[in-house]
Design a protein around this motif. Structure first.
Motif: not given
Length: 876
Positions: A86-97, A477-486
């Motif tokens: 669920k790491r993608s969802s966790i990053i999404l929730v963290l970003a929204i909050l 086509n600029n795919y980011l890793r989870q650390r990049d999104r963070l």
């Protein structure tokens, strides 16, 4: 030792599954089956052979391993599995909050009661205290500011304009007087100034009449002289007589006393005629004729000057030049008049003229100055000239006026009111005024609450914004890793975070520079664009500052990815700062905010530009740390890693010269292919330079470094299994060296992926020959295959192909391009059929193109040379 090999193998297998998952995700093949069977695959791997010998003995069965893992599985593994899934969802929730919290920080402390609301209960003061009436104090101070007398200053621009207009008038006057000629034009002892002025200007009919009169008088005088001459001859011999007055010529016209102010035209005519007649009888005939001719020429020049003055179109100048004073003044008086006019203008402008000054006061001031500066005949002319050009030249000194107003406001003391204990602040049902709200707030009686409605709306907006960002990221086509999104999230939070601290100049240029250089223009422009739309919803900031900063940040983000040195990024920071300041100034001008602000608007724009430069400097300083911490690769970092003076590359060139030469040739091939296929050329070059660093653990174990040494595998090892281990070890040792020197993950990927899971064919074939001679020996192909993973990107796939083709091309001596191309096509076809490129993103159709690129590069290195003739030995 066995445990270490097992852990290394397990780690490599996990990385391979992770890369396969990422490839499937990028291709839209996100199978739920991959998640469910992840640990099943792990159990299968643990139950398989551990590849620790020639015999390939099985240590554990699949069933026993599964039971052991199931038995020891704990809550920590379950949590880790859930977080990983669920790491993608966790990053999404963290970003929204986080974004909702920072952007809507004011919504967490909203008062329950507001001004103009009705009180729901009666509030009394809990204790006696003195409270400042801020509204009353502010009103009095504002009134003091409004009554403050503005401070005036001379506007030099208007002064320059006035002086320019004055010079134009004087220059035009000089030109007109030049047409009229020198004045006086004749000796004033013969012709008075008054007569010369009259002779230039009186009508042509009068001039003709004057000439006729002169001619008649001349003839009469000649007759009288002849008669007198005859009488004198007759009386010759008579007694000597005393001469009387009749012996001198008699003038036919009397010479009246000149009166310049009140003489009539007739008197002027008689005076001019008398003076000319006197000159006629005292001067020679030639001199008299010359005078008449000169008067005619002067009259002609005067007429031309009058005509020139009448052609002036400007109304102010017409009023000046229609007066004959300009032409009536003598040259000496005109010089004095010009000097006096300039001095008068200088004195008047130095004293200053304010707008709204009554005309009579200005006229009196001009008259007083003129009387002291110009000849009396030119006073009216000088007055008209000055009144035509002089205008108000005082303007309000904004800085001094504002400073004086602030000082006046500071002198107003605060209005302090005493509220006694038990005093009713507001009664139930009563309207809450500003003062009562202030008292309630002072006693902490208003209460605070969270505005959940606006927070919910803000969270929905943030969710939509993040989804837009993800959608545009996928489209580009600029795919980011989870650390990049963070990292993107953290940089995004700096903009509202700085605004929440009360600083109006936030980090637009910094995030534009960092996001643009890290992830390209799309990410930076999208983030800044979304922020510029969302921030005005809740954040109280200047729209002009926000728009100017956003424009500067977008520009910086668009350009940053194209730069290849930190010096260029530093220059970009300066340009971005100027862009922010310039856009802010332009917006101020378009919205009318620049009028009446004086230099304040320029100071504000300059301060905004300085803040943009400061944030750019901060971004440049943080850039290397962020690149290392978040494992980000940028063109600048790749260029730095490709520097041959890097420690690993210097060691590679020194300890393994053959491998280093091989690396350079592979890099040349791979770069050419990457450029043609539109891949990341900087990444390919840097990754290729480090792909074989593991060979430094045993340089002589590789044929390219055995220059004049015997083959170690034939003289020392003599065991294909051990030789294969040594060859495979350059991958594991390379990864260890790469991690020790903190190489980016993208560079580390080239070390195992350029070999994939290919077999070490030479030693595998040698082992098969040994097994044929000794049937008890079982050959497991896995012992002779690299651990992988296979290439997971187009860049690593290109390096695999270049690495395989380099040795083949180097072995060719006099082969034709067709033969070389055929050989490379066979090699690339074999790689494709061996499934080494299925996860790389390269297509089968690109294989012939890559082969042709390699052949073209090979031809450049092996072009034909001129055969020079051998030199003959000379006779000694």
């Amino acid at each position: 030792m066995k445990t270490q090999q097992f852990l290394q193998s397990l780690s490599q297998q996990l990385r391979q599954w992770q890369r396969q998952y990422k490839v499937l995700f990028r291709q839209g093949k996100h199978h739920q089956k991959l998640h469910r069977n992840f640990f099943n695959k792990l159990l299968l791997y643990l139950s398989a052979n551990n590849h620790q010998g020639k015999q390939g003995k099985q240590k554990q069965t699949q069933k026993s391993t599964a039971k052991l893992v199931k038995k020891k599985a704990g809550i920590d593994k379950v949590i880790f599995r859930w977080v990983h899934q669920k790491r993608s969802s966790i990053i999404l929730v963290l970003a929204i909050l986080s974004l909702t919290t920072v952007v809507g920080h004011d919504l967490y402390n909203q008062p329950r009661m507001k001004v103009n609301n009705i009180a729901l209960q009666t509030f009394t003061a809990p204790y006696t205290d003195n409270i400042e009436d801020r509204q009353e104090t502010e009103d009095k101070r504002k009134d003091a500011i409004d009554k403050s007398v503005p401070i005036l200053m001379i506007d030099n621009h208007i002064n320059e304009k006035i002086n320019d207009e004055l010079e134009i008038i004087l220059d035009t006057s000089n030109k007109i007087r030049g047409i009229a000629g020198t004045f006086p034009f004749f000796d004033t002892s013969v012709l008075s100034i008054f007569s010369q002025r009259y002779l230039r200007a009186f009508p042509e009919s009068e001039w003709q009449k004057l000439k006729v009169t002169l001619e008649k008088n001349r003839n009469q005088n000649l007759k009288k002289q002849n008669a007198k001459f005859l009488l004198s001859q007759r009386s010759l011999g008579n007694s000597k007589k005393t001469p009387d007055s009749s012996s001198s010529p008699t003038l036919s016209l009397a010479i009246p006393a000149p009166n310049h102010e009140k003489q009539s035209d007739e008197a002027a005519f008689i005076q001019a005629l008398s003076e000319i007649e006197i000159y006629q009888f005292t001067a020679s005939e030639a001199n008299f004729s010359e005078l008449i001719t000169q008067i005619s020429q002067v009259r002609q020049g005067y007429s031309q000057a009058i005509a020139k003055a009448s052609q002036i179109e400007t109304e102010k100048l017409k009023q000046i030049y229609t007066q004959p004073v300009i032409l009536e003044l003598s040259d000496n008086d005109w010089v004095k008049t010009q000097v006096g006019i300039r001095k008068s203008a200088e004195r008047i402008l130095a004293q200053g003229i304010s707008a709204g000054l009554p005309k009579n006061i200005l006229n009196n001031a001009v008259n007083l100055q003129v009387q002291l500066s110009v000849p009396s005949e030119a006073e009216s002319l000088a007055t008209n000239v000055l009144l035509a050009v002089i205008q108000p030249n005082l303007k309000q000194d904004e800085a001094q006026t504002k400073q004086q107003a602030q000082l006046a406001a500071q002198e107003i003391p605060s209005i302090i009111l005493q509220v006694k204990k038990g005093e009713v602040i507001v009664s139930k049902g009563e309207k809450i005024t500003k003062w009562k709200f202030q008292v309630l707030e002072h006693y902490h009686l208003i209460g605070r609450q969270i505005n959940w409605m606006r927070l919910t709306i803000l969270a929905v907006i943030m969710t939509v914004g993040i989804q837009v960002f993800v959608w545009l990221e996928t489209k580009s086509n600029n795919y980011l890793r989870q650390r990049d999104r963070l990292l993107v999230l953290l940089l995004t939070l700096t903009v509202p975070g700085v605004l929440a601290m009360g600083l109006p100049y936030t980090t637009w240029s910094a995030i534009g520079l960092l996001l643009g250089s890290f992830y390209g223009p799309t990410v930076g422009v999208v983030v800044i664009g979304l922020l510029s739309f969302i921030l005005p919803i809740t954040v109280n900031t200047s729209i002009l500052l926000l728009l100017s900063g956003a424009v500067g940040g977008m520009f910086c983000s668009y350009v940053a990815h194209r730069l290849r040195s930190r010096e260029e990024l530093a220059l970009l920071g300066v340009i971005t700062a100027l862009t922010q300041g310039g856009v802010f100034l332009l917006l101020k001008i378009l919205t009318g905010g620049v009028f009446g602000s004086g230099w304040y608007i320029f100071q504000e724009a300059g301060l905004f530009a300085v803040s943009g430069l400061s944030w750019s400097i901060v971004a440049l300083g943080l850039s290397p740390y962020l690149e290392t911490l978040f494992d980000v690769i940028t063109p600048i970092r790749l260029a730095e890693l490709a520097n041959p003076n890097r420690p690993l590359l210097k060691r590679l060139a020194t300890e393994t010269p053959g491998t280093f030469q091989h690396t350079l040739l592979v890099a040349t091939l791979a770069e050419a292919a990457a450029k043609q296929l539109g891949c990341n050329v900087e990444l390919v070059r840097a990754g290729t330079l480090y792909h074989d660093i593991g060979k430094m653990h045993d340089p002589l174990g590789f044929i390219e470094n055995q220059i004049d040494s015997p083959n170690k595998h034939e003289t020392e090892i003599k065991d294909p299994w051990e030789s294969a281990k040594l060859i495979k070890k350059h991958v594991t040792q390379g990864l260890i060296m790469a991690k020790k020197h903190s190489l980016p993950t993208a560079i580390q990927a080239f070390i195992p992926e350029h070999q994939g899971t290919m077999a070490i064919a030479y030693f595998y074939h040698q082992a098969q020959q040994i097994a044929q001679e000794n049937p008890s020996i079982i050959v497991d192909k896995a012992d002779f295959c690299y651990d992988g993973p296979i290439p997971q990107s187009r860049e690593t796939g290109i390096v695999m192909l270049a690495d395989s083709c380099e040795a083949a091309l180097r072995s060719l001596k006099d082969a034709t391009p067709e033969k070389a191309l055929n050989m490379l096509n066979n090699i690339l076809r074999a790689k494709w059929q061996d499934d080494q490129l299925i996860d790389s993103g390269l297509t089968r159709e690109e294989m012939p193109k890559i082969a042709q690129i390699f052949v073209d590069v090979w031809q450049q290195f092996h072009h034909k040379r001129i055969a020079y003739p051998k030199a003959k030995a000379g006779n000694s």
